[in-house]
Scaffold this active site. Sequence first.
Site, PDB file in Angstrom:
ATOM      1  N   ASN A  42       0.843  -1.198   0.000  1.00 26.85           N
ATOM      2  CA  ASN A  42       0.000   0.000   0.000  1.00 26.85           C
ATOM      3  C   ASN A  42       0.879   1.250   0.000  1.00 26.85           C
ATOM      4  O   ASN A  42       1.962   1.275   0.589  1.00 26.85           O
ATOM      5  CB  ASN A  42      -1.031   0.000   1.141  1.00 26.85           C
ATOM      6  CG  ASN A  42      -0.485  -0.313   2.506  1.00 26.85           C
ATOM      7  OD1 ASN A  42       0.579  -0.908   2.644  1.00 26.85           O
ATOM      8  ND2 ASN A  42      -1.209   0.072   3.536  1.00 26.85           N
ATOM      9  N   GLU A  44       0.378   5.329   0.630  1.00 28.20           N
ATOM     10  CA  GLU A  44      -0.563   6.344   1.113  1.00 28.20           C
ATOM     11  C   GLU A  44      -0.172   7.742   0.649  1.00 28.20           C
ATOM     12  O   GLU A  44       0.890   7.961   0.064  1.00 28.20           O
ATOM     13  CB  GLU A  44      -0.656   6.249   2.642  1.00 28.20           C
ATOM     14  CG  GLU A  44      -1.184   4.878   3.060  1.00 28.20           C
ATOM     15  CD  GLU A  44      -1.421   4.745   4.547  1.00 28.20           C
ATOM     16  OE1 GLU A  44      -0.918   5.566   5.339  1.00 28.20           O
ATOM     17  OE2 GLU A  44      -2.128   3.774   4.912  1.00 28.20           O
ATOM     18  N   CYS A  53      -4.205   0.579  -2.278  1.00 26.25           N
ATOM     19  CA  CYS A  53      -3.994  -0.645  -1.502  1.00 26.25           C
ATOM     20  C   CYS A  53      -2.945  -1.534  -2.169  1.00 26.25           C
ATOM     21  O   CYS A  53      -2.670  -1.424  -3.378  1.00 26.25           O
ATOM     22  CB  CYS A  53      -5.289  -1.441  -1.400  1.00 26.25           C
ATOM     23  SG  CYS A  53      -6.589  -0.644  -0.454  1.00 26.25           S
ATOM     24  N   GLU A  55      -3.190  -4.655  -2.948  1.00 25.20           N
ATOM     25  CA  GLU A  55      -3.744  -5.537  -3.982  1.00 25.20           C
ATOM     26  C   GLU A  55      -3.802  -4.828  -5.327  1.00 25.20           C
ATOM     27  O   GLU A  55      -3.480  -5.392  -6.366  1.00 25.20           O
ATOM     28  CB  GLU A  55      -5.173  -5.972  -3.598  1.00 25.20           C
ATOM     29  CG  GLU A  55      -5.262  -6.776  -2.325  1.00 25.20           C
ATOM     30  CD  GLU A  55      -5.499  -5.921  -1.094  1.00 25.20           C
ATOM     31  OE1 GLU A  55      -4.845  -4.869  -0.944  1.00 25.20           O
ATOM     32  OE2 GLU A  55      -6.346  -6.308  -0.280  1.00 25.20           O
ATOM     33  N   CYS A  87     -10.410  -4.705   0.291  1.00 20.51           N
ATOM     34  CA  CYS A  87     -11.495  -3.728   0.412  1.00 20.51           C
ATOM     35  C   CYS A  87     -12.406  -3.816  -0.816  1.00 20.51           C
ATOM     36  O   CYS A  87     -12.096  -4.498  -1.809  1.00 20.51           O
ATOM     37  CB  CYS A  87     -10.918  -2.318   0.570  1.00 20.51           C
ATOM     38  SG  CYS A  87     -10.360  -1.577  -0.979  1.00 20.51           S
ATOM     39  N   CYS A  90     -10.820  -2.804  -4.199  1.00 19.53           N
ATOM     40  CA  CYS A  90      -9.901  -3.838  -4.710  1.00 19.53           C
ATOM     41  C   CYS A  90     -10.686  -5.029  -5.255  1.00 19.53           C
ATOM     42  O   CYS A  90     -10.327  -5.595  -6.294  1.00 19.53           O
ATOM     43  CB  CYS A  90      -8.942  -4.288  -3.615  1.00 19.53           C
ATOM     44  SG  CYS A  90      -7.693  -3.038  -3.227  1.00 19.53           S
TER      45      CYS A  90
HETATM   46  N1  THU Z   1      -5.171  -1.640   2.836  1.00 22.81           N
HETATM   47  C1  THU Z   1      -4.610  -2.454   1.888  1.00 22.81           C
HETATM   48  O1  THU Z   1      -3.553  -2.134   1.310  1.00 22.81           O
HETATM   49  N2  THU Z   1      -5.229  -3.614   1.597  1.00 22.81           N
HETATM   50  C2  THU Z   1      -6.319  -4.111   2.260  1.00 22.81           C
HETATM   51  O2  THU Z   1      -6.759  -5.208   1.975  1.00 22.81           O
HETATM   52  C3  THU Z   1      -6.941  -3.309   3.308  1.00 22.81           C
HETATM   53  C4  THU Z   1      -6.420  -1.941   3.488  1.00 22.81           C
HETATM   54  C5  THU Z   1      -4.467  -0.410   3.182  1.00 22.81           C
HETATM   55  C6  THU Z   1      -5.115   0.873   2.759  1.00 22.81           C
HETATM   56  C7  THU Z   1      -4.489   1.832   3.756  1.00 22.81           C
HETATM   57  O3  THU Z   1      -3.202   2.228   3.284  1.00 22.81           O
HETATM   58  C8  THU Z   1      -4.295   1.015   5.007  1.00 22.81           C
HETATM   59  O4  THU Z   1      -4.341  -0.340   4.579  1.00 22.81           O
HETATM   60  C9  THU Z   1      -5.351   1.243   6.081  1.00 22.81           C
HETATM   61  O5  THU Z   1      -6.627   1.136   5.566  1.00 22.81           O
END
Ligand code: THU
Length: 130
Positions: A42, A44, A53, A55, A87, A90
């Site tokens: 991920n 941000e 994310c 995925e 999520c 994704c």
């Molecule tokens: N996140 C992911 O990368 N994948 C998931 O399956 C759930 C959430 C990330 C998004 C964000 O950077 C952090 O986790 C918190 O939500």
Amino acid sequence: MTDQELIARAREMQKYAYVPYSHFPVGAALECDDGTVYTGCNVENASYGACICAERTALVKAISDGRRGGFTRIAIAGNSDGFCQPCGICRQMLSEFAPDLEILAADSRGRISRHSLRELLPESFNSESL
Ligand code: THU
């Protein structure tokens, strides 16, 4: 590749996560039917809506490499007590290219949950809906 090995590839990606806001590193490993694995983490952003994310990072790496299908499994690793399931965004993105994908979600203790994407995103909106 075993499930555990694919999870390990996902777990390894957590160290590359850019997570100054959530402090929640996630890694993903997307497997193709020829054995190729695309990994992602991920990433941000101060504008929170611009976060991506793990995925989707793995998926867009694969698509930008010319892949359009043949995806078999994705492994996702996070650090929470529960399983790190993909999520909604994704799930939708993955369903475009891999509606029959198998999803392996790991928790911090190494347990794995296994679902099909069709189970996690039933009655999806897709190209046939248009
Ligand atoms: N996140 C992911 O990368 N994948 C998931 O399956 C759930 C959430 C990330 C998004 C964000 O950077 C952090 O986790 C918190 O939500």
